[in-house]
Each structure stands twice: as C-alpha cells, then as structure tokens.
Scaffold this motif. Sequence first.
Motif, short mmCIF file in Angstrom:
data_model
loop_
_atom_site.label_atom_id
_atom_site.label_comp_id
_atom_site.label_asym_id
_atom_site.label_seq_id
_atom_site.Cartn_x
_atom_site.Cartn_y
_atom_site.Cartn_z
N GLY A 1 4.85 2.49 -11.55
CA GLY A 1 3.54 2.32 -11.45
C GLY A 1 2.97 1.72 -10.07
N GLN A 2 3.84 1.43 -9.00
CA GLN A 2 3.73 1.15 -7.72
C GLN A 2 3.82 2.57 -6.77
OE1 GLN A 2 2.83 -1.80 -6.52
NE2 GLN A 2 2.72 -2.54 -8.83
N MET A 3 4.22 3.49 -7.36
CA MET A 3 4.29 4.79 -6.59
C MET A 3 3.05 5.49 -6.31
SD MET A 3 7.93 6.36 -8.15
CE MET A 3 9.47 5.33 -8.31
N PRO A 4 3.01 6.19 -5.42
CA PRO A 4 1.83 7.26 -5.33
C PRO A 4 1.96 8.17 -6.36
CG PRO A 4 3.07 7.03 -3.12
CD PRO A 4 3.65 6.32 -4.08
N GLN A 5 0.78 8.74 -6.66
CA GLN A 5 0.67 9.74 -7.90
C GLN A 5 1.74 10.85 -8.17
OE1 GLN A 5 -1.15 9.08 -10.67
NE2 GLN A 5 -1.57 10.95 -11.57
N GLN A 6 1.84 11.54 -7.06
CA GLN A 6 2.92 12.89 -7.01
C GLN A 6 4.30 12.47 -7.06
OE1 GLN A 6 1.97 16.03 -7.77
NE2 GLN A 6 -0.02 15.08 -7.77
N GLU A 7 4.42 11.23 -6.50
CA GLU A 7 5.89 10.84 -6.53
C GLU A 7 6.12 9.93 -7.91
OE1 GLU A 7 8.51 6.93 -4.07
OE2 GLU A 7 6.70 7.91 -3.14
N ALA A 8 5.33 9.32 -8.42
CA ALA A 8 5.42 8.83 -9.94
C ALA A 8 5.66 9.83 -10.87
CB ALA A 8 4.02 8.01 -10.08
N LEU A 9 4.86 10.95 -10.73
CA LEU A 9 5.05 12.08 -11.56
C LEU A 9 6.45 12.73 -11.47
CD1 LEU A 9 1.91 14.11 -11.49
CD2 LEU A 9 2.41 12.38 -13.33
#
Length: 628
Positions: free
Chosen positions: A356-364
């Motif tokens: 939840g703390q990651m940037p969107q692409q990194e989280a995906l």
Amino acid sequence: MEETRLMLAAAALNQTPMDWAGNLQNIHTAISEAKQNSTHILLLPELCITGYGCEDMFLSPWLSEMAFNQLLQIKEWCDGITVAVGLPVFLDKKVYNTACVIKHKEIIGFTAKQFLANDGVHYEPRWFTPWPAHEVQEFEFFGQKYKIGDIIYEEQGVKYAFEICEDAWRPNRPAERHMPKGVQLILNPSASHFALSKTDVRHRLVVEASKKYQCAYMYANLLGNEAGKMIYDGEVLVAQNGKLIRRNELLCFKDVDLECAEVCFSDKPVIEEVIEYLPPIDENTELVSALSLALFDYMRKSRSRGFVLSLSGGADSSLCAVAVAEMVRRGVESIGMEAFMNKALLFTEEEKAAIGQMPQQEALKAMVGKLLTCAYQGTVNSSNDTYTSAKELAESIGATFYKWTIDDEVVGYISKIEGALGRRLTWEQDDITLQNIQARVRAPGIWMLANIRYALLLATSNRSEASVGYATMDGDTAGSISPIAGIDKAFIRQFLIWAQQELGYTGLQYVNNLQPSAELRPSEEEQTDEKDLMPYEVLNQIERLAFHDRYSPEEVYDLLLEQNIAAPDLLKGWITKFYSLWSRNQWKRERYAPAFHLDDYNVDPRSWLRFPILSGGFKDELKRVQQK
C-alpha cells in the motif's frame, strides 16, 4: 393511463453453487443498496440463491428445500421494496426454475421458466421441467400456500411479467402473450454465459424487445466465474420503447454491481436519459477482461494461493502470464488495491501495508510476484531466444522467475528404456517418444512448485492443439486448470501483438518475433508447429466448419476450395490430417484440465462438444475427399 414513475434496479451478483452464506450476503447487499436508492422493484439474476451451476444437485429435493429456507430469510429484508429472486422449486417430483416475487416481506408468487436451454454448453432439460404457457397453480411448502406459473404482477398500477433467460431467445417468447394483457414492464433474470461478442447480441435482444412491445425491459445477469468453466459478464440493461436507459461496466471484480433507473410509465412515456451503444465489440479487450476475472474467481473460490506456470517463452504460456498480470491490474482498477488483496485471501497484513505504500506500478508488480511463479525448463533443444522471451516477460510483469534444465532427467529415462529394450533410441525410429519424454519430464518439477505454494498449476494448451492432439499428455497438458484451451492459436498470436501495443506489455516483443515451436526436436531441424501440422488459420477454419457449422469433410473441402485456401492436393492433405488426428485424440480432450468457455464454441467434451473416444475415424468420408 396516468403517469407513474418507478425506480427500477437490477443487480449482477457473483455467486457460487451452494455457497449459502456467500450467496445470501450478496443478495442482502443488493437489497440494502436498492433500498438506499428508494427502489420500487429490484431484479436479481436467475437461480441466484443456489447458483446456476449446481448441475445434478438440482435433482436432489433437499437442495430446493435449502433454497426455500434462504428465501424465507430474504423475505424479511424486503420491507418497503419488491424483489425478484431466483431459485429452484421441487414440485410433484419435478424441478422448476423460478423467479420469486417478494413485496413488502410477502411472497406474491413464483414465475416458472418456460423454455429450457438445450444446446452448446446448456443442459437444462436434464434438471428442469418447462412450465406451460398461461397455466397457474397453487402449491404448499412449509405449511404455506403459494401461486406458481405464468403470472402477471402489478406495482403501483404498472403490470409486469417475466421472461427468464432462454425465454427471451425464442420466437414464441412469453412477451408475445404478455403485451395484449397490458403488461408494461418485462423482467429478465438471466444466467447467460460469456462468449466473445455475445453482449452485442444480448443488447439488441433487449432493446429491440422494448421497441417491438412498446414496454420497459430490465435485464440482470450473473457475474464472474461461478462454477469453474462458465464465465458471466454481469450485464445489467434497462431499455424502454427501443431506447437504452441504463447499462453497466461488464466483467467487473465486484460481488454486487447494481444499477438504478427511474422509468416513466404512461401512454407516452418521458425518456429523459438515453445511452448510446457503440459497436463493434473489441474482442481482444473482451477476452482479457473475461480471462482475468475467471482466473481471479477460480483462484479465490478454490482457496488456492496463486498460480504456477511453466513459462516456455512461447505464445501460449506468455498469454497465461499476461492474463495473471492483467488479473491484478484490472482487479485493482475495478475494486481498489486493498479490496483486491482482501478478496485474494493470501496477502498478510504486513504485505498489504508494505504494498500500500508503494507507487502504483511497483505495487502491481509486487502483487504479481506474490501471485505468479514461473519456471523456464530448458533442454539441449531449447533456444536462447525462448529463454530470453520467458525471462524478459516474467521480469517485466514482476512474476517470480526460476530457470533450470531437465537434460539429466531426460537422459535418465532414455537410458532406462534403452537398457530394457537392448537398443538405442533414435530420432529416425523414435521421434514421438523422444519428443514426448522432454515434455513429460517438465511436469514433476513444476508440480512440486505448485504443491509447495498451494497454488494452481496453469496448463498451457490452446484449442487448436486440443483439436489435433498436438500436446503431450502429462506434459504440457499437466495442470489444475487450462485457461486458454478455449482459444484458437491464430487468435492468441494476434492478441499478444495487441497486448504489446495497446496494453504496454513490452516484454512480449520477444515472443511476438518467434515462430511457434515445441522445441523438442534437435535445433538443426528448425521445428515449428505449422510445419508439423498446417497453417493455424487453415486448421481453425476446418475446425469451425466441421464442428461449429457441422459440415461433412467433403463439404469442408468444397467450401475451402472455393476460397482458394490452397491447391487441391495440399488442401486434401490438410483435411485428411485434421480429421485423422481429431478422431485419434478424443481421449486427450477427455483428460484436459478444466477450461474456460470463451468463444461461441469449444472442443471440451464436458461442456460443448461430445465425440466418441472410439470411432470409424472418418475413413469413408476422407476417401471421398481424396477421390474429388
């Protein structure tokens, strides 16, 4: 008549056969949302209490009794609202597919389905009995008496009646006799399975019915992968007098997707809002939407902890990998990151917080890494190109990636058999044996990964391969689920190019530059699938003409010859090869892992196309083709 305005609502529900608590929760959510929107009539999908896919369990009286117990609970939630909810009713040793109308906590009646689907994937007459037109009866259940049959209902002076799914697809549909009786609203609770471009047909069916009968028409379909093979797009439609008033986003990841519309009923109804429907359908978008939702539901409903994939670098396994990546991307886009991780049932609280703390692409990518594990299993016959293709794709989507070779295991098995036979195995004499052992040796290791992770092993065979048996049993067919077995190879190849260009999967550039190959023969032979078989486009045309359109081998030959597909002798050879391989390999199709129904037909003997394991093999028919 005087003008009457009713707030209508229809909800798509993601149900599961015989999941009483889960199904009931979704129904309760739909009713609560409808009441918050001051709804007068709420329509829920066909058989939503039990689930549509209960199969032979419908023949058990206890199932209908359980469903009726759920209905009595639902009734108590219906204060100040009318709700139509689907369930089976067991009556006089027969089972009826019904829609029950509850109004202000009172059961008003049950409308029973009159036309039963009995083609393609449908098998309804095995379980249900059709209800005769115009007939209304009374039955007793748990000490109470209820009306069942061909009933017309009323809400604030507006008369309404039902067409249940298949009812609307017949020429002598119930609407034909409802309209002379003053019916102004048709409700259609459905379990209409997904197929490419089917939504266009369904849209026209609803809108044209509202125009022909000068009425309002409300439609609600099931949503998601309900029972394993069929996918439902969750379509909700409201139309009036030939105009579309409301339509939802299809194939979403919600449990409940509700749409409301205020509809005016009068001699000249006021239609204040009209939605423009813009075909044609983009089948690539449809495919990836259906495939990703189907995988997600299959994973979470089977309580599996993600997926494992033998990623060869070829087109089929690459599509499986992209489908999982799209499952994550589309799921997050549909319901949000937190809800997606909660529904997936395998992320720890610490992992959720970190992602939840990651940037969107990194989280995906992090979520894909948790959900998808891939392995490249090379041999001396594998090329650097396919390894690069597999590695780059896995890294680009964030999948966990391993590589190893299987040459020692292959040599070990070959040595054992050579010792037993007292001779060497050679490519000249033992071609198929030496190809198949490589594919089979790949299965144990990848199964081990799946077992260790409690994950689903993805089999990678496609429909074109299934038709001609171009797959190794217990090798590339090994798996818990075969997600692309309903898609032909030609479609897969163009889809991957589209996914690279339109969805941004740059890792596909490598596979899109390769010719499909099993890579099981020595590399100097430059083996390709189409050299072994025939052009995939031709294979798919033969398959469709033979089994979707049901032409004889001679008719297939004549039709393709008219199109100048190939010279007569070459075409005869391809047709002979196709039918010979088809007949010889029915036993393989019987053993495929469960597959999704994605096109308007498939070759799965358990859902669309039955064929004898032993047959004459079209010998006489092919002889006549050769004589032409």
